[in-house]
Design a protein around this motif. Structure first.
Motif, PDB file in Angstrom:
ATOM      1  N   TYR A  65     107.194  17.074 -33.999  1.00 55.81           N
ATOM      2  CA  TYR A  65     107.985  17.098 -32.768  1.00 55.81           C
ATOM      3  C   TYR A  65     109.253  17.897 -33.018  1.00 55.81           C
ATOM      4  O   TYR A  65     110.012  17.600 -33.957  1.00 55.81           O
ATOM      5  CB  TYR A  65     108.348  15.680 -32.313  1.00 55.81           C
ATOM      6  CG  TYR A  65     107.129  14.796 -32.092  1.00 55.81           C
ATOM      7  CD1 TYR A  65     106.477  14.788 -30.869  1.00 55.81           C
ATOM      8  CD2 TYR A  65     106.644  13.989 -33.119  1.00 55.81           C
ATOM      9  CE1 TYR A  65     105.359  13.986 -30.659  1.00 55.81           C
ATOM     10  CE2 TYR A  65     105.527  13.179 -32.923  1.00 55.81           C
ATOM     11  CZ  TYR A  65     104.891  13.179 -31.699  1.00 55.81           C
ATOM     12  OH  TYR A  65     103.796  12.395 -31.501  1.00 55.81           O
ATOM     13  N   TYR A 117     112.809  19.022 -31.402  1.00 54.29           N
ATOM     14  CA  TYR A 117     113.758  18.706 -30.334  1.00 54.29           C
ATOM     15  C   TYR A 117     114.846  19.768 -30.334  1.00 54.29           C
ATOM     16  O   TYR A 117     115.545  19.970 -31.324  1.00 54.29           O
ATOM     17  CB  TYR A 117     114.348  17.315 -30.565  1.00 54.29           C
ATOM     18  CG  TYR A 117     115.373  16.890 -29.533  1.00 54.29           C
ATOM     19  CD1 TYR A 117     115.157  17.110 -28.171  1.00 54.29           C
ATOM     20  CD2 TYR A 117     116.539  16.228 -29.925  1.00 54.29           C
ATOM     21  CE1 TYR A 117     116.091  16.713 -27.238  1.00 54.29           C
ATOM     22  CE2 TYR A 117     117.469  15.820 -28.998  1.00 54.29           C
ATOM     23  CZ  TYR A 117     117.248  16.066 -27.649  1.00 54.29           C
ATOM     24  OH  TYR A 117     118.174  15.668 -26.713  1.00 54.29           O
ATOM     25  N   PHE A 166     110.593  19.974 -27.231  1.00 50.51           N
ATOM     26  CA  PHE A 166     111.360  19.231 -26.225  1.00 50.51           C
ATOM     27  C   PHE A 166     112.718  19.896 -26.044  1.00 50.51           C
ATOM     28  O   PHE A 166     113.355  20.326 -27.013  1.00 50.51           O
ATOM     29  CB  PHE A 166     111.552  17.780 -26.654  1.00 50.51           C
ATOM     30  CG  PHE A 166     110.254  17.029 -26.799  1.00 50.51           C
ATOM     31  CD1 PHE A 166     109.738  16.299 -25.738  1.00 50.51           C
ATOM     32  CD2 PHE A 166     109.558  17.046 -27.996  1.00 50.51           C
ATOM     33  CE1 PHE A 166     108.549  15.605 -25.875  1.00 50.51           C
ATOM     34  CE2 PHE A 166     108.368  16.355 -28.135  1.00 50.51           C
ATOM     35  CZ  PHE A 166     107.848  15.634 -27.076  1.00 50.51           C
ATOM     36  N   GLY A 226     115.250  15.325 -23.769  1.00 52.36           N
ATOM     37  CA  GLY A 226     113.889  14.969 -24.167  1.00 52.36           C
ATOM     38  C   GLY A 226     112.814  15.467 -23.220  1.00 52.36           C
ATOM     39  O   GLY A 226     111.681  14.965 -23.238  1.00 52.36           O
ATOM     40  N   ARG A 245     109.866  17.516 -22.099  1.00 52.23           N
ATOM     41  CA  ARG A 245     108.808  18.194 -22.868  1.00 52.23           C
ATOM     42  C   ARG A 245     108.559  19.596 -22.315  1.00 52.23           C
ATOM     43  O   ARG A 245     108.351  19.779 -21.118  1.00 52.23           O
ATOM     44  CB  ARG A 245     107.517  17.379 -22.810  1.00 52.23           C
ATOM     45  CG  ARG A 245     106.398  17.901 -23.712  1.00 52.23           C
ATOM     46  CD  ARG A 245     105.207  16.945 -23.649  1.00 52.23           C
ATOM     47  NE  ARG A 245     104.146  17.338 -24.552  1.00 52.23           N
ATOM     48  CZ  ARG A 245     103.167  18.192 -24.246  1.00 52.23           C
ATOM     49  NH1 ARG A 245     103.152  18.758 -23.032  1.00 52.23           N
ATOM     50  NH2 ARG A 245     102.232  18.501 -25.124  1.00 52.23           N
TER      51      ARG A 245
END
Length: 513
Positions: free
Chosen positions: A12, A14, A54, A58, A60
């Motif tokens: 993930y 960010y 992201f 947050g 996506r």
């Protein structure tokens, strides 16, 4: 600014400095983000199955599959690699180095270290050695790795598969034996030699054929050569064919010792990993005696090296012990047992409803002593004559001559690997009996005598006396070596295999040659 998290196969990323309204298709904010300029980004993009991005709060933006076109344009990493449809090793080293061009790392050495996973190599990490030295070591490792890979590919392309049999679809069981032989063949630091012994029809050749097909799938750079060792002539003919397949200079010279040619070639590490099979190595004279005054023993003609694995199938334990180097490499093959016997029977029978009578199935398999070749032979007779199990069992209770004729029933196919396609259980044992008589006349006399007595608990005192105690011991040892008899301990009563007892007792009176 960014943060990234990696959990197993998911990553993930960010990017809180990207606004929610970022235009990924046309804007430069995503394209020029600092995360894409890092050296370690390459591994973080390629290794995980899923990489998700992201933006602020947050939100996506998508994953690497959705954004594959943009990521390819930014990093140069091919779409097929991002999607996992191709492997990183399928791309040449120059292209992989281009992916890393103009990247930035906090430490200079990391420009080299971050590429270890991309090239699939391991290298000690020495912070403080400097970017130039780390890069030099990396390129040296990559070069050696590429060289080894090229050599491996060449061996794969040039490997030999000289096994003249198809895989037997009815092969059943033997898992423990297959695993044990595999370990002995490929965990040695010297020439691995394994000998498989057992009664004729026990399934030695079938076991080896199944093993070779499994090994071929596992060791793609390994060559496999099959040498029929029944006679000196068949052995030398197979050696010459192997020399031809291996393109060894001089293979067609009739004056050249082809066994020495093959031995020298395969002993060289450049020949690559090789598995040789010597099938039906029953004639001890071929292996321990010189063929001519100038020629060496076959035992001395075997290739050597930890890249060489050799398998023998033989009916005689005496020869097996001479061929191997340690006890663990002697595999004495037993009958297949009740469970595997029933499974083999199921695979062979055309009329599956015959298996509904469990008592008949067990009774027949027990009568056949769970011997694979006997089960195959019985199945073929039942299939071709369309009889039921009760009928076949009743035929086995007839007079000895009728039983011998039943056990001599010829059949073809279903994994039997003899040159004429016909080798029923009786013929298989006849070959063993001839070998015994050629080697040890007293052993042949003992076997004929015991066939006239019983199958179990034959006192040794009943045996005709031999010239000496040693000749008697040798004769009984020969019969045990061929698995015709068992003697639990010294001077104990003798047990003779039931099917061989039937065949021999039914053949007394001149029918044995």
């Amino acid at each position: 600014m960014f943060r990234w998290y990696r959990y197993s196969t998911r990553c993930y990323v960010y990017m809180p400095d990207l606004p929610v309204s970022v235009n990924i298709e046309r804007g430069d904010e995503f394209r020029n983000h600092s995360w894409f300029k890092r050296g370690w980004t390459l591994q973080e993009l390629i290794a995980p199955t899923s990489v998700e991005f992201f933006a602020k709060d947050g939100v996506r933006l998508g994953d690497k599959n959705m954004l594959k076109s943009q990521i390819q344009e930014i990093t140069g990493i091919p779409v097929s690699l991002l999607q996992g449809t191709s492997d990183v090793s399928s791309f040449d080293t120059e292209e992989r180095f281009r992916w890393a061009a103009k990247r930035q790392t906090t430490r200079g050495e990391d420009l080299a270290y971050c590429l270890l996973g991309i090239f699939g190599i391991s290298m000690s990490i020495h912070y403080g050695e400097g970017e130039e030295e780390a890069t030099r070591r990396l390129k040296a490792k990559v070069f050696k790795s590429k060289q080894r890979h090229d050599e491996w590919r060449k061996r794969v392309e040039n490997r030999i598969w000289q096994v003249p049999f198809e895989r037997n679809p009815c092969f059943t069981g033997r898992t423990a034996e297959l695993d044990h032989i595999h370990r002995q063949l490929f965990t040695q630091h010297h020439t691995a030699k394994v000998a498989i012994t057992g009664l004729g029809g026990i399934g030695k050749t079938q076991l080896v054929i199944e093993l070779l097909f499994r090994l071929r799938d596992e060791y793609q750079d390994c060559s496999f050569l099959w040498i029929p060792a029944t006679t000196n002539e068949s052995l030398l003919q197979a050696y010459r064919k192997a020399a031809q397949e291996l393109c060894i200079p001089g293979w067609d010279d009739k004056e050249t010792d082809v066994t020495q040619l093959v031995q020298s070639h395969l002993s060289n590490e450049n020949a690559g990993r090789t598995v040789l099979v010597f099938d039906n190595a029953d004639d001890i004279g071929i292996w321990v005696k010189q063929r001519t005054p100038k020629a060496r023993r076959m035992l001395d003609c075997l290739p050597k090296g930890d890249h060489v694995s050799i398998l023998f199938t033989t009916r005689t334990t005496e020869l097996a012990i001479k061929l191997i180097s340690k006890r663990e490499c002697l595999v004495e093959l037993p009958e297949i047992g009740k469970r595997d016997g029933k499974e083999l029977f199921r695979k062979l029978l055309v009329k599956q409803d015959l298996l509904n009578n469990e008592d008949d199935v067990v009774a027949l398999l027990k009568w056949l002593t769970y011997l694979p070749l006997a089960i195959v032979q019985a199945s073929m007779y039942i299939n071709q004559n369309k009889c039921d199990l009760q009928t076949y069992l009743s035929l086995l209770s007839e007079q000895e001559e009728d039983v011998v004729e039943l056990l001599s029933y010829d059949f073809e196919g279903h994994g039997r690997q003899d040159s004429d396609g016909k080798n029923p259980i009786a013929t298989t044992w006849l070959i063993s009996f001839v070998k015994i008589r050629e080697r040890d006349a007293l052993a042949a006399d003992y076997l004929s005598f015991m066939a006239c007595v019983d199958t179990k608990n034959i006192p040794q005192l009943l045996l005709p006396p031999g010239p000496s105690r040693k000749t008697k011991t040798d004769a009984l040892g020969t019969l045990q070596g061929y698995s015709f008899i068992t003697i639990p301990s010294v001077d104990a009563a003798i047990n003779i295999h039931r099917l061989s007892h039937r065949k021999i007792s039914g053949s007394i009176g001149g029918r044995w040659p």
